[in-house]
Design an enzyme around this catalytic site. Structure first.
Site, PDB file in Angstrom:
ATOM      1  N   HIS A  69      51.484 -16.194  76.068  1.00 41.21           N
ATOM      2  CA  HIS A  69      51.957 -17.119  75.037  1.00 41.21           C
ATOM      3  C   HIS A  69      52.327 -16.307  73.791  1.00 41.21           C
ATOM      4  CE1 HIS A  69      52.368 -20.785  72.726  1.00 41.21           C
ATOM      5  NE2 HIS A  69      51.532 -20.298  71.823  1.00 41.21           N
ATOM      6  N   LYS A 118      54.400 -17.683  64.499  1.00 43.36           N
ATOM      7  CA  LYS A 118      55.127 -16.743  65.358  1.00 43.36           C
ATOM      8  C   LYS A 118      56.606 -17.103  65.442  1.00 43.36           C
ATOM      9  CE  LYS A 118      52.606 -17.597  68.967  1.00 43.36           C
ATOM     10  NZ  LYS A 118      51.685 -18.592  68.357  1.00 43.36           N
ATOM     11  N   ARG A 171      44.703   0.200  56.217  1.00 42.93           N
ATOM     12  CA  ARG A 171      45.596   0.303  55.068  1.00 42.93           C
ATOM     13  C   ARG A 171      46.395   1.604  55.067  1.00 42.93           C
ATOM     14  NH1 ARG A 171      42.427  -1.393  49.679  1.00 42.93           N
ATOM     15  NH2 ARG A 171      44.599  -1.321  48.941  1.00 42.93           N
TER      16      ARG A 171
END
Length: 329
Positions: free
Chosen positions: A147, A168, A253
């Site tokens: 999915h 999405k 990060r």
């Protein structure tokens, strides 16, 4: 994962074009078109025709080229059909004659009696074999459905995953509006080709290039953005997982941590992108795709940044030690 039942009739009916076209037609043994092809491989039955049936690969598709047909004609001229009859005692999926060649009437009679399909193609043996192996490897490749949304961004196949309602389709729609291409929305069929290549496509060709946008409904990408905004399949080279922003979670990060996801035994680079108001997810995905292309070229931005920082720290420390010596007091 088990491969669906694939018959000789399915092979003939495949809609293959250009460099994948097989140009197959049935010229005999139509009652056997429901025979199942179990093994994605071929066999040239030269030894079998000569009477040697030890280790005969009867489970494979049998290819008859110019050499095999010349030998069949020799057997026909000598009225020797026992080896041919013995060959058809095995449950052969089908026999395919290349170069538009035809067997003699005796061969046809034996094949019809055994209800074994006889097919013909105008392609040369070598070219046909390479095409058929390529087609069979795709058909029998391990597969699964996921999915998500599959888009092509700067030539990189990006599979966007995430919980329902995370955004999405909306992110993919913005990417399409920015000139990228949609492969599949909602359900993506994935095949592992050649053991290390993941090819993604839509689960349904008819509805594959439609998108569901909450509050807007179903839209047709082809009609809205043109045929240049879609493609039928694409290799999956990057997985982006969208998730709601979790303030307690430590997100990468620097980009020095290489996450991967295992799909059908293949490791694919993965990024976890937190979603919250103010973040431009499509631009982040675009940048991730370009960064992935750089990585494939051998350039790692995060690693280079880390190395430069280390060099700077080392040089600064050395300078402090140098100027801290008693000779300069």
């Amino acid at each position: 994962m088990a491969v669906k039942r694939f018959t000789v009739l399915d092979l003939i009916d495949m809609d293959l074009k250009e460099h994948n076209a097989l140009n197959l037609r049935c010229i005999g043994g139509r009652k056997g078109l429901s025979r199942v092809i179990d093994i994605p491989d071929l066999n040239r039955p030269g030894l079998a025709l000569s009477g040697f049936y030890d280790s005969f690969a009867y489970q494979r598709i049998q290819i008859f080229g110019r050499g095999e047909v010349a030998y069949l004609r020799k057997l026909a001229s000598e009225h020797k059909t026992d080896t041919i009859q013995k060959m058809f005692e095995y449950p052969i999926p089908c026999c395919i004659f290349t170069h538009s060649l035809l067997p003699d009437s005796g061969f046809f009679e034996i094949a019809e009696k055994a209800q074994c399909p006889i097919l013909q193609t105008d392609l040369p043996s070598s070219e046909f074999s390479s095409r058929l192996l390529r087609v069979l490897s795709t058909i029998f490749a391990p597969q699964k459905s996921m999915h998500g949304v599959l888009v092509e961004v700067y030539g990189i196949g990006v599979l966007i995953l995430g919980d329902s309602g995370v955004g999405k389709s909306e992110a993919a729609l913005e990417l399409i509006e920015r000139g990228h291409r949609l492969v599949a929305d909602d359900v993506v069929d994935i095949r592992c080709v050649n053991g290390n290549i993941l090819m993604g496509s839509g689960a349904n060709k008819i509805i594959g290039h439609h998108m569901e946008i909450r509050g807007l409904g179903i839209i047709n990408i082809t009609h809205l953005f043109g045929v240049g905004a879609i493609r039928d399949k694409k290799q999956i080279q990057l997985v982006v997982e969208l998730e709601e922003w979790n303030p307690e979670k430590m997100y990468d990060r620097l980009g020095t941590t290489d996450l991967t996801i295992d799909i059908l035994g293949v490791k694919v680079p993965k990024l976890e992108i937190p979603v919250k108001p103010g973040r431009n997810i499509p631009i982040i995905i675009e940048t991730a795709a370009m960064n992935e292309r750089l990585k494939k070229m051998g350039y790692y931005s995060a690693k280079e940044f880390n190395q430069n920082i280390l060099k700077w720290i080392e040089s600064d420390s050395a300078r402090s030690v140098y100027y801290g010596q008693d000779d300069f007091i």
